[in-house]
Scaffold this motif. Sequence first.
Motif, PDB file in Angstrom:
ATOM      1  N   LEU A   8       0.896  -1.266   0.219  1.00 16.65           N
ATOM      2  CA  LEU A   8      -0.038  -0.139  -0.113  1.00 16.65           C
ATOM      3  C   LEU A   8       0.976   1.093  -0.108  1.00 16.65           C
ATOM      4  N   LEU A   9       1.105   1.971  -1.034  1.00 18.33           N
ATOM      5  CA  LEU A   9       1.704   3.173  -1.392  1.00 18.33           C
ATOM      6  C   LEU A   9       1.064   4.228  -0.535  1.00 18.33           C
ATOM      7  N   ALA A  10       1.467   4.699   0.496  1.00 18.47           N
ATOM      8  CA  ALA A  10       0.524   5.313   1.335  1.00 18.47           C
ATOM      9  C   ALA A  10       0.905   6.964   1.365  1.00 18.47           C
ATOM     10  N   SER A  34       3.610   1.961   2.958  1.00 21.53           N
ATOM     11  CA  SER A  34       5.044   2.479   2.562  1.00 21.53           C
ATOM     12  C   SER A  34       5.021   4.061   2.551  1.00 21.53           C
ATOM     13  N   PHE A  35       5.672   4.569   3.144  1.00 16.56           N
ATOM     14  CA  PHE A  35       5.617   6.231   3.315  1.00 16.56           C
ATOM     15  C   PHE A  35       6.777   6.793   2.779  1.00 16.56           C
ATOM     16  N   ALA A  36       6.676   7.960   2.055  1.00 15.05           N
ATOM     17  CA  ALA A  36       7.761   8.468   1.491  1.00 15.05           C
ATOM     18  C   ALA A  36       8.947   8.943   2.567  1.00 15.05           C
ATOM     19  N   GLY A  37       8.287   9.305   3.761  1.00 15.73           N
ATOM     20  CA  GLY A  37       9.278   9.781   4.780  1.00 15.73           C
ATOM     21  C   GLY A  37       9.568  11.396   4.953  1.00 15.73           C
ATOM     22  N   ALA A  49       4.832  -1.204   8.617  1.00 15.94           N
ATOM     23  CA  ALA A  49       5.064  -0.075   7.794  1.00 15.94           C
ATOM     24  C   ALA A  49       6.582  -0.145   7.118  1.00 15.94           C
ATOM     25  N   ARG A  50       6.924   0.445   6.347  1.00 19.99           N
ATOM     26  CA  ARG A  50       8.405   0.790   5.661  1.00 19.99           C
ATOM     27  C   ARG A  50       8.397   2.331   5.597  1.00 19.99           C
ATOM     28  N   VAL A  51       9.696   3.044   5.406  1.00 15.99           N
ATOM     29  CA  VAL A  51       9.665   4.369   5.253  1.00 15.99           C
ATOM     30  C   VAL A  51      10.826   4.694   4.497  1.00 15.99           C
ATOM     31  N   GLY A  52      10.445   5.484   3.373  1.00 18.37           N
ATOM     32  CA  GLY A  52      11.612   6.029   2.312  1.00 18.37           C
ATOM     33  C   GLY A  52      11.642   5.145   1.006  1.00 18.37           C
ATOM     34  N   GLY A  53      12.191   5.953   0.126  1.00 14.70           N
ATOM     35  CA  GLY A  53      12.321   5.508  -1.184  1.00 14.70           C
ATOM     36  C   GLY A  53      12.664   4.257  -1.555  1.00 14.70           C
ATOM     37  N   PHE A  54      12.125   3.524  -2.790  1.00 10.79           N
ATOM     38  CA  PHE A  54      12.643   2.190  -2.905  1.00 10.79           C
ATOM     39  C   PHE A  54      14.060   2.187  -3.687  1.00 10.79           C
ATOM     40  N   GLY A  55      14.344   3.380  -4.324  1.00 12.25           N
ATOM     41  CA  GLY A  55      15.412   3.549  -5.314  1.00 12.25           C
ATOM     42  C   GLY A  55      14.993   3.410  -6.722  1.00 12.25           C
ATOM     43  N   THR A  76      -1.156   7.009  -2.964  1.00 12.91           N
ATOM     44  CA  THR A  76      -0.145   8.455  -2.648  1.00 12.91           C
ATOM     45  C   THR A  76      -1.194   9.665  -3.051  1.00 12.91           C
ATOM     46  N   HIS A  77      -0.261  10.666  -2.715  1.00 11.75           N
ATOM     47  CA  HIS A  77      -1.029  12.003  -3.125  1.00 11.75           C
ATOM     48  C   HIS A  77      -1.287  12.259  -4.614  1.00 11.75           C
ATOM     49  N   PRO A  78      -2.150  12.780  -5.013  1.00 13.90           N
ATOM     50  CA  PRO A  78      -2.402  12.903  -6.303  1.00 13.90           C
ATOM     51  C   PRO A  78      -1.022  13.791  -7.112  1.00 13.90           C
ATOM     52  N   ALA A  80       1.997  13.292  -6.055  1.00 15.10           N
ATOM     53  CA  ALA A  80       3.270  12.322  -5.718  1.00 15.10           C
ATOM     54  C   ALA A  80       3.379  11.435  -7.301  1.00 15.10           C
ATOM     55  N   ALA A  81       3.972  11.994  -8.117  1.00 16.69           N
ATOM     56  CA  ALA A  81       3.461  11.675  -9.568  1.00 16.69           C
ATOM     57  C   ALA A  81       4.590  10.780  -9.869  1.00 16.69           C
ATOM     58  N   GLN A  82       5.854  11.213  -9.302  1.00 16.61           N
ATOM     59  CA  GLN A  82       7.132  10.137  -9.747  1.00 16.61           C
ATOM     60  C   GLN A  82       6.595   8.741  -9.034  1.00 16.61           C
ATOM     61  N   MET A  83       6.138   8.737  -7.717  1.00 19.32           N
ATOM     62  CA  MET A  83       6.062   7.415  -7.163  1.00 19.32           C
ATOM     63  C   MET A  83       4.842   6.643  -8.006  1.00 19.32           C
ATOM     64  N   ARG A 139       6.934  21.972   0.360  1.00 13.45           N
ATOM     65  CA  ARG A 139       8.430  22.264   0.539  1.00 13.45           C
ATOM     66  C   ARG A 139       9.177  22.359  -0.785  1.00 13.45           C
ATOM     67  N   LYS A 140       8.796  21.289  -1.436  1.00  9.48           N
ATOM     68  CA  LYS A 140       9.633  21.027  -2.728  1.00  9.48           C
ATOM     69  C   LYS A 140       9.208  22.108  -3.656  1.00  9.48           C
ATOM     70  N   GLU A 141       7.788  22.468  -3.823  1.00 13.67           N
ATOM     71  CA  GLU A 141       7.291  23.400  -4.687  1.00 13.67           C
ATOM     72  C   GLU A 141       7.742  24.813  -4.673  1.00 13.67           C
TER      73      GLU A 141
HETATM   74  P1  NAP Z   1       7.115  12.177  -5.701  1.00 12.50           P
HETATM   75  O1  NAP Z   1       7.884  13.081  -6.412  1.00 12.50           O
HETATM   76  O2  NAP Z   1       6.213  11.276  -6.272  1.00 12.50           O
HETATM   77  O3  NAP Z   1       8.217  11.078  -4.926  1.00 12.50           O
HETATM   78  C1  NAP Z   1       9.612  11.266  -5.093  1.00 12.50           C
HETATM   79  C2  NAP Z   1      10.246  10.079  -4.577  1.00 12.50           C
HETATM   80  O4  NAP Z   1       9.959   9.873  -2.992  1.00 12.50           O
HETATM   81  C3  NAP Z   1       9.684   8.787  -5.160  1.00 12.50           C
HETATM   82  O5  NAP Z   1      10.214   8.384  -6.364  1.00 12.50           O
HETATM   83  C4  NAP Z   1      10.020   7.709  -4.254  1.00 12.50           C
HETATM   84  O6  NAP Z   1      11.409   7.409  -4.096  1.00 12.50           O
HETATM   85  C5  NAP Z   1       9.479   8.381  -2.887  1.00 12.50           C
HETATM   86  N1  NAP Z   1       8.308   8.070  -2.429  1.00 12.50           N
HETATM   87  C6  NAP Z   1       7.092   8.968  -2.647  1.00 12.50           C
HETATM   88  N2  NAP Z   1       6.081   8.335  -2.139  1.00 12.50           N
HETATM   89  C7  NAP Z   1       6.391   7.455  -1.535  1.00 12.50           C
HETATM   90  C8  NAP Z   1       5.936   6.198  -0.751  1.00 12.50           C
HETATM   91  N3  NAP Z   1       4.544   6.194  -0.373  1.00 12.50           N
HETATM   92  N4  NAP Z   1       6.631   4.983  -0.410  1.00 12.50           N
HETATM   93  C9  NAP Z   1       8.039   5.196  -0.751  1.00 12.50           C
HETATM   94  N5  NAP Z   1       8.685   6.047  -1.410  1.00 12.50           N
HETATM   95  C10 NAP Z   1       7.796   7.161  -1.964  1.00 12.50           C
HETATM   96  O7  NAP Z   1       6.198  12.472  -4.412  1.00 12.50           O
HETATM   97  P2  NAP Z   1       6.828  13.475  -3.345  1.00 12.50           P
HETATM   98  O8  NAP Z   1       8.181  14.182  -3.314  1.00 12.50           O
HETATM   99  O9  NAP Z   1       6.582  12.465  -1.938  1.00 12.50           O
HETATM  100  O10 NAP Z   1       5.632  14.524  -3.150  1.00 12.50           O
HETATM  101  C11 NAP Z   1       5.302  15.248  -4.342  1.00 12.50           C
HETATM  102  C12 NAP Z   1       4.125  16.289  -3.916  1.00 12.50           C
HETATM  103  O11 NAP Z   1       3.060  15.355  -3.237  1.00 12.50           O
HETATM  104  C13 NAP Z   1       4.454  17.184  -3.185  1.00 12.50           C
HETATM  105  O12 NAP Z   1       3.552  18.407  -3.126  1.00 12.50           O
HETATM  106  C14 NAP Z   1       3.754  16.482  -1.400  1.00 12.50           C
HETATM  107  O13 NAP Z   1       3.401  17.862  -0.718  1.00 12.50           O
HETATM  108  C15 NAP Z   1       2.722  15.874  -2.093  1.00 12.50           C
HETATM  109  N6  NAP Z   1       2.350  14.867  -1.105  1.00 12.50           N
HETATM  110  C16 NAP Z   1       3.236  13.647  -1.225  1.00 12.50           C
HETATM  111  C17 NAP Z   1       2.785  12.653  -0.363  1.00 12.50           C
HETATM  112  C18 NAP Z   1       3.416  11.196  -0.406  1.00 12.50           C
HETATM  113  O14 NAP Z   1       3.123  10.339   0.607  1.00 12.50           O
HETATM  114  N7  NAP Z   1       4.367  11.116  -1.354  1.00 12.50           N
HETATM  115  C19 NAP Z   1       1.838  12.806   0.743  1.00 12.50           C
HETATM  116  C20 NAP Z   1       1.289  14.021   0.961  1.00 12.50           C
HETATM  117  C21 NAP Z   1       1.435  15.034   0.137  1.00 12.50           C
HETATM  118  P3  NAP Z   1      11.998   6.183  -4.901  1.00 12.50           P
HETATM  119  O15 NAP Z   1      12.060   6.754  -6.623  1.00 12.50           O
HETATM  120  O16 NAP Z   1      13.319   6.080  -4.229  1.00 12.50           O
HETATM  121  O17 NAP Z   1      10.952   4.803  -4.833  1.00 12.50           O
END
Ligand code: NAP
Length: 251
Positions: A8-10, A34-37, A49-55, A76-78, A80-83, A139-141
Amino acid sequence: MTGEHVLLLAGTQEARNLAAALPVTFPDLRVTASFAGAVGDLPDPGVPARVGGFGGVDGLAAFLKEREVGLIVDATHPFAAQMSRNAVVAAERMKVPLIRLERPPWQAAAEDRWLPAASMEEAAGLLPEEARAFLAIGRKEIGAFATRTDIYGLARMIEPPQTPLPPHWDLVLARPSGSAETECALLRDRRITHVVSKNSGGTASYGKIAAARMLKIQVIMVSRPELPEAPVAGSAAEALEMAASILKKKS
Ligand code: NAP
């Protein structure tokens, strides 16, 4: 579906709802959230749960193989396009079914004053000189706005920004509010003329949109990034139904 492992990508309220509902609906299921952390105060999802990118895609594909994942639910968040993109590619490569849980975007009401923007850069360019902007983005934007030293910015985000903000701006480290009254008070207090928002959808951060409507303030609404096609559920309940049908076929 005995013992099937769901990744579950959370990071959203919908993911929290699913983390609570999946083990109740399917008691034999193993669920890993799974959380981005990106934020320090992660709530306990109630499942392992696990925290951090997968690579990247390769790391995620390796995780799917090693942990014998039988289903990915991308909640994930709409923005969070890369994920989400990585999840689609890794799922296809490893032949693991994927469901994307995507809450509907907000729609402008008749009395709303929205200006659409396709990106943060476009949104930054749309702000008129000397605007007093509430930058309710991540914070990124925020970096896309930092060159607009001609405006006042009230930047709100959960964790501190990666790049310094202009010295005359204010930074509020807080979660968004769902309450229009709370957001109204903030917008009035800082004499805000424009709100910049991602079209996140949902209720948790809708307060500022309702407040802008009440105060007749313009909202620069940044559209969601494009994502590759995938089976989409509009709610946690729909995702559960889709998961049931996929897991049934696998058993
Ligand atoms: P992103 O640009 O899609 O993700 C960047 C990298 O973070 C991914 O490639 C992945 O790393 C890692 N990642 C993201 N979500 C993950 C998850 N659930 N589990 C494990 N790794 C995760 O997204 P972002 O930088 O997190 O956020 C982009 C925007 O979305 C921001 O505006 C942020 O505020 C918003 N947002 C995101 C989340 C979220 O849960 N991601 C929650 C709330 C809001 P690897 O390539 O190394 O796997």
